[in-house]
Design a protein around this motif. Structure first.
Motif, PDB file in Angstrom:
ATOM      1  N   ILE A  38       7.318  -2.262  34.861  1.00  0.00           N
ATOM      2  CA  ILE A  38       6.101  -3.029  34.571  1.00  0.00           C
ATOM      3  C   ILE A  38       5.638  -2.767  33.139  1.00  0.00           C
ATOM      4  CG2 ILE A  38       3.662  -3.297  35.165  1.00  0.00           C
ATOM      5  CD1 ILE A  38       4.443  -2.647  38.074  1.00  0.00           C
ATOM      6  N   ARG A  39       5.646  -1.486  32.742  1.00  0.00           N
ATOM      7  CA  ARG A  39       5.203  -1.119  31.394  1.00  0.00           C
ATOM      8  C   ARG A  39       6.086  -1.771  30.326  1.00  0.00           C
ATOM      9  NH1 ARG A  39       7.021   2.836  28.122  1.00  0.00           N
ATOM     10  NH2 ARG A  39       8.269   3.743  29.803  1.00  0.00           N
ATOM     11  N   LEU A  40       7.396  -1.684  30.506  1.00  0.00           N
ATOM     12  CA  LEU A  40       8.314  -2.267  29.532  1.00  0.00           C
ATOM     13  C   LEU A  40       8.228  -3.791  29.537  1.00  0.00           C
ATOM     14  CD1 LEU A  40      11.421   0.010  30.217  1.00  0.00           C
ATOM     15  CD2 LEU A  40      10.047  -0.008  28.128  1.00  0.00           C
ATOM     16  N   GLY A  41       8.052  -4.373  30.742  1.00  0.00           N
ATOM     17  CA  GLY A  41       7.932  -5.819  30.830  1.00  0.00           C
ATOM     18  C   GLY A  41       6.696  -6.341  30.120  1.00  0.00           C
ATOM     19  N   ASN A  42       5.622  -5.556  30.106  1.00  0.00           N
ATOM     20  CA  ASN A  42       4.410  -5.942  29.377  1.00  0.00           C
ATOM     21  C   ASN A  42       4.567  -5.746  27.878  1.00  0.00           C
ATOM     22  OD1 ASN A  42       3.058  -6.634  31.742  1.00  0.00           O
ATOM     23  ND2 ASN A  42       2.181  -4.587  32.011  1.00  0.00           N
ATOM     24  N   LYS A  43       5.306  -4.709  27.494  1.00  0.00           N
ATOM     25  CA  LYS A  43       5.461  -4.407  26.068  1.00  0.00           C
ATOM     26  C   LYS A  43       6.326  -5.432  25.349  1.00  0.00           C
ATOM     27  CE  LYS A  43       4.966   0.629  25.907  1.00  0.00           C
ATOM     28  NZ  LYS A  43       5.669   1.885  25.589  1.00  0.00           N
ATOM     29  N   LEU A  44       7.405  -5.861  26.017  1.00  0.00           N
ATOM     30  CA  LEU A  44       8.392  -6.695  25.333  1.00  0.00           C
ATOM     31  C   LEU A  44       7.794  -7.954  24.706  1.00  0.00           C
ATOM     32  CD1 LEU A  44      11.430  -6.674  24.721  1.00  0.00           C
ATOM     33  CD2 LEU A  44      11.778  -8.035  26.780  1.00  0.00           C
ATOM     34  N   PRO A  45       7.008  -8.770  25.440  1.00  0.00           N
ATOM     35  CA  PRO A  45       6.431  -9.960  24.803  1.00  0.00           C
ATOM     36  C   PRO A  45       5.409  -9.623  23.726  1.00  0.00           C
ATOM     37  CG  PRO A  45       5.591  -9.703  27.042  1.00  0.00           C
ATOM     38  CD  PRO A  45       6.704  -8.727  26.885  1.00  0.00           C
ATOM     39  N   GLU A  46       4.699  -8.504  23.862  1.00  0.00           N
ATOM     40  CA  GLU A  46       3.727  -8.122  22.842  1.00  0.00           C
ATOM     41  C   GLU A  46       4.430  -7.755  21.539  1.00  0.00           C
ATOM     42  OE1 GLU A  46       0.990  -5.191  24.169  1.00  0.00           O
ATOM     43  OE2 GLU A  46       0.358  -6.317  25.927  1.00  0.00           O
ATOM     44  N   ILE A  47       5.524  -7.010  21.650  1.00  0.00           N
ATOM     45  CA  ILE A  47       6.297  -6.669  20.451  1.00  0.00           C
ATOM     46  C   ILE A  47       6.848  -7.936  19.816  1.00  0.00           C
ATOM     47  CG2 ILE A  47       8.263  -5.390  19.554  1.00  0.00           C
ATOM     48  CD1 ILE A  47       7.974  -3.470  21.908  1.00  0.00           C
ATOM     49  N   LYS A  48       7.340  -8.866  20.664  1.00  0.00           N
ATOM     50  CA  LYS A  48       7.912 -10.120  20.143  1.00  0.00           C
ATOM     51  C   LYS A  48       6.855 -10.928  19.407  1.00  0.00           C
ATOM     52  CE  LYS A  48      11.321 -13.153  19.925  1.00  0.00           C
ATOM     53  NZ  LYS A  48      10.656 -14.324  19.323  1.00  0.00           N
ATOM     54  N   ARG A  49       5.636 -10.996  19.934  1.00  0.00           N
ATOM     55  CA  ARG A  49       4.571 -11.749  19.260  1.00  0.00           C
ATOM     56  C   ARG A  49       4.234 -11.123  17.907  1.00  0.00           C
ATOM     57  NH1 ARG A  49       2.454 -12.280  24.571  1.00  0.00           N
ATOM     58  NH2 ARG A  49       1.158 -10.427  24.318  1.00  0.00           N
ATOM     59  N   ALA A  50       4.158  -9.789  17.881  1.00  0.00           N
ATOM     60  CA  ALA A  50       3.863  -9.110  16.617  1.00  0.00           C
ATOM     61  C   ALA A  50       4.988  -9.347  15.608  1.00  0.00           C
ATOM     62  CB  ALA A  50       3.670  -7.609  16.864  1.00  0.00           C
ATOM     63  N   LEU A  51       6.242  -9.292  16.077  1.00  0.00           N
ATOM     64  CA  LEU A  51       7.386  -9.510  15.188  1.00  0.00           C
ATOM     65  C   LEU A  51       7.380 -10.927  14.643  1.00  0.00           C
ATOM     66  CD1 LEU A  51      10.078  -8.572  13.983  1.00  0.00           C
ATOM     67  CD2 LEU A  51      11.182  -9.191  16.153  1.00  0.00           C
ATOM     68  N   ASP A  52       7.114 -11.914  15.493  1.00  0.00           N
ATOM     69  CA  ASP A  52       7.076 -13.310  15.033  1.00  0.00           C
ATOM     70  C   ASP A  52       5.956 -13.514  14.008  1.00  0.00           C
ATOM     71  OD1 ASP A  52       9.180 -13.926  16.691  1.00  0.00           O
ATOM     72  OD2 ASP A  52       7.931 -14.771  18.292  1.00  0.00           O
ATOM     73  N   THR A  53       4.829 -12.843  14.206  1.00  0.00           N
ATOM     74  CA  THR A  53       3.710 -12.982  13.269  1.00  0.00           C
ATOM     75  C   THR A  53       4.058 -12.391  11.911  1.00  0.00           C
ATOM     76  OG1 THR A  53       2.131 -12.857  15.105  1.00  0.00           O
ATOM     77  CG2 THR A  53       1.269 -12.486  12.892  1.00  0.00           C
ATOM     78  N   VAL A  54       4.710 -11.236  11.915  1.00  0.00           N
ATOM     79  CA  VAL A  54       5.110 -10.615  10.644  1.00  0.00           C
ATOM     80  C   VAL A  54       6.103 -11.511   9.908  1.00  0.00           C
ATOM     81  CG1 VAL A  54       6.348  -8.675   9.616  1.00  0.00           C
ATOM     82  CG2 VAL A  54       4.622  -8.250  11.366  1.00  0.00           C
ATOM     83  N   LYS A  55       7.026 -12.108  10.644  1.00  0.00           N
ATOM     84  CA  LYS A  55       7.991 -13.012  10.016  1.00  0.00           C
ATOM     85  C   LYS A  55       7.288 -14.222   9.411  1.00  0.00           C
ATOM     86  CE  LYS A  55      12.012 -11.864  12.887  1.00  0.00           C
ATOM     87  NZ  LYS A  55      12.968 -12.371  13.917  1.00  0.00           N
ATOM     88  N   LEU A  56       6.280 -14.742  10.122  1.00  0.00           N
ATOM     89  CA  LEU A  56       5.517 -15.881   9.612  1.00  0.00           C
ATOM     90  C   LEU A  56       4.740 -15.485   8.360  1.00  0.00           C
ATOM     91  CD1 LEU A  56       4.527 -18.786   9.955  1.00  0.00           C
ATOM     92  CD2 LEU A  56       2.722 -17.916  11.461  1.00  0.00           C
ATOM     93  N   LEU A  57       4.162 -14.300   8.359  1.00  0.00           N
ATOM     94  CA  LEU A  57       3.444 -13.825   7.174  1.00  0.00           C
ATOM     95  C   LEU A  57       4.380 -13.714   5.971  1.00  0.00           C
ATOM     96  CD1 LEU A  57       1.153 -11.053   8.702  1.00  0.00           C
ATOM     97  CD2 LEU A  57       0.397 -13.194   7.667  1.00  0.00           C
ATOM     98  N   LYS A  58       5.587 -13.255   6.205  1.00  0.00           N
ATOM     99  CA  LYS A  58       6.564 -13.144   5.113  1.00  0.00           C
ATOM    100  C   LYS A  58       6.917 -14.520   4.550  1.00  0.00           C
ATOM    101  CE  LYS A  58       9.997 -10.365   5.148  1.00  0.00           C
ATOM    102  NZ  LYS A  58      11.244  -9.662   5.514  1.00  0.00           N
ATOM    103  N   GLU A  59       7.090 -15.484   5.454  1.00  0.00           N
ATOM    104  CA  GLU A  59       7.413 -16.841   5.012  1.00  0.00           C
ATOM    105  C   GLU A  59       6.279 -17.438   4.180  1.00  0.00           C
ATOM    106  OE1 GLU A  59       8.287 -19.144   8.436  1.00  0.00           O
ATOM    107  OE2 GLU A  59      10.040 -17.964   9.029  1.00  0.00           O
ATOM    108  N   LYS A  60       5.040 -17.282   4.662  1.00  0.00           N
ATOM    109  CA  LYS A  60       3.887 -17.836   3.952  1.00  0.00           C
ATOM    110  C   LYS A  60       3.662 -17.104   2.629  1.00  0.00           C
ATOM    111  CE  LYS A  60       2.716 -20.909   7.011  1.00  0.00           C
ATOM    112  NZ  LYS A  60       2.789 -22.362   6.693  1.00  0.00           N
TER     113      LYS A  60
END
Length: 202
Positions: free
Chosen positions: A78-100
């Motif tokens: 349960i803990r890992l299942g909750n973490k995985l999408p949160e890490i993915k959202r943070a990673l996608d946001t950082v990538k978007l910030l780099k692009e902008k």
């Protein structure tokens, strides 16, 4: 406008660390430290020279150990299942910030002030982000370093989740085998007592 934003990096600690100490010392499948339950094919042969009460206590103890490990694995899943999408959202946001940042475009964002409370912000030329590392620790990272860390943690979390799945299946099999063993030994004793009583009545 902001040059730094805050994200939680979703620490991806080892999946088995919290429960290995509860388990027996044998190592079976390379990841879970538990003995593999043995299916009792011939109960009469298995019980030769053994005390019924002692054997049942040993089987019940083993069963409880398996159940404790199973519970720990389910909680970790349960803990890992909750973490995985949160890490993915943070990673996608950082990538978007780099692009902008590379294009010089301004980014309109909603950021969380507190639970269910958000505010709007305009971000341009972001150079760094703050990542929650756990245990009330936050550190500032450059966008490149943040992306590398989040990518590593995302891969680790996904790998731990896959390992958890196989570990859980292994432990569930052992729970079932041990339950069957308890039932077979119990039935063996009932049959033995019945036979002894019949012999006395003759």
């Amino acid at each position: 406008s902001f040059e730094s934003l805050t994200f939680w990096d979703g620490e991806a600690a080892g999946d088995m660390g919290e429960i290995e100490a509860q388990a027996p010392v044998e190592k079976d499948n390379g990841t879970v430290r538990v003995p593999k339950a043995k299916f009792i094919e011939d109960v009469d042969d298995y019980m030769k020279g053994k005390d019924f009460e002692q054997t049942m206590r040993e089987l019940q103890t083993l069963f409880q150990q398996y159940k404790q490990i199973e519970q720990g694995l389910q909680q970790n899943r349960i803990r890992l299942g909750n973490k995985l999408p949160e890490i993915k959202r943070a990673l996608d946001t950082v990538k978007l910030l780099k692009e902008k940042s590379a294009s010089g475009d301004e980014l309109d964002m909603d950021y969380e002030l507190t639970d269910s409370v958000y505010a709007k912000a305009k971000v341009k030329d972001a150079r760094s982000v703050y990542l929650w590392l756990g245990a009330n620790v936050m550190l500032e990272y450059s966008l490149d370093d943040a992306e590398n860390l989040l990518q590593t943690n995302h891969e680790n979390c996904a790998r731990n989740l896959a390992t958890n799945k196989s570990d859980l299946a292994f432990v569930k099999d052992n729970v079932t085998i041990t339950e069957v063993s308890i039932a077979r030994v119990y039935n063996w004793d009932v049959k033995r007592r019945k036979a002894a009583k019949e012999a006395e009545n003759k």
